[in-house]
Design an enzyme around this catalytic site. Structure first.
Site, PDB file in Angstrom:
ATOM      1  CB  THR A  83       0.355  11.312 -20.955  1.00  0.00           C
ATOM      2  OG1 THR A  83       0.638  11.635 -19.592  1.00  0.00           O
ATOM      3  CG2 THR A  83      -1.007  10.655 -20.998  1.00  0.00           C
ATOM      4  CB  CYS A 197       7.543  12.971 -17.728  1.00  0.00           C
ATOM      5  SG  CYS A 197       6.566  14.371 -18.319  1.00  0.00           S
TER       6      CYS A 197
END
Length: 230
Positions: A83, A197
């Site tokens: 992430t 992202c």
């Protein structure tokens, strides 16, 4: 081959891509029936996201650092956090383990500089776009100028990530919104765009931009393979 430790589940939609990319790349490089040696600890993102909204980053840091130690104890020779946003607490992981931690912003920065660029646009969650933990690292370590969308557009991007992409929902209307933001960043001088992202590549691909896109999911996963096979 070294064993890759993955801290995943943030969200699981993009963690699937890490697993796929790593195994496909190991197979491509080594041939035959080879695949990656991987340990994965996948969290419940609902719990983590709730802590994020409440600003309880110290709790997230302690939890994720503990997971990194678990992976190291289990035999991981390197650790990745799957992430961008939770790299806000990357220092907690780095101080908790002895094996290498491959920082996603470092992997992206190396790729961008290697392509001869100095100014890039950044798309991601509000945390990633607005706070310094990501942009400052790119500026200080790689000399990059990082552009972000205006506030209203940052809100749109953040909402699409959490309310659609993290749930596996891909909408053409959201794709068009992202493409418009990319075009605006290019007009402002972005030579490339960081898909900062790990879920954004579900929505946006190379065909959606007139400048190069830097897919942090793929870049990060490939750096892990480089290290595992070194």
């Amino acid at each position: 081959m070294k064993t890759i430790g993955l801290i995943g589940g943030m969200s699981w939609e993009s963690t699937v891509e890490y697993y796929r990319i790593i195994n496909q790349e190991v197979s491509r490089r080594l041939g035959g029936l080879h695949s990656g040696k991987i340990l994965m600890y996948s969290v419940d993102f609902g719990e983590v996201e709730s802590l994020m909204r409440d600003g309880r980053w110290d709790e997230i840091g302690g939890h994720v650092a503990g997971i990194a130690r678990t992976l190291e104890t289990g035999g991981a020779d390197l650790v990745l956090l799957c992430t961008n946003t939770v790299h806000k607490i990357a220092d907690r992981i780095e101080s908790a383990i002895r094996v290498p931690f491959i920082h996603i912003a470092d992997a992206a920065g190396e790729e961008i500089v290697g392509n001869g660029m100095s100014t890039v646009g950044l798309l991601g969650t509000r945390y990633t776009m607005e706070e310094d933990f990501y942009k400052k690292r790119l500026a200080e370590k790689f000399g990059l100028s990082v552009l972000i969308p205006p506030d209203e557009k940052r809100g749109v991007i953040n909402d699409v990530i959490f309310n659609e992409l993290c749930k596996g929902v891909v909408k053409p209307t959201s794709k068009n919104e992202f493409k418009a933001v990319i075009d605006e960043l290019i007009v402002r001088g972005a030579q490339g765009i960081i898909l900062g992202c790990t879920e954004i590549p579900m929505l946006i691909g190379d065909e959606d931009s007139s400048v190069p896109l830097f897919d942090t999911t793929k870049i990060h996963a490939l750096r892990a393979v480089d290290y595992a096979l070194s």
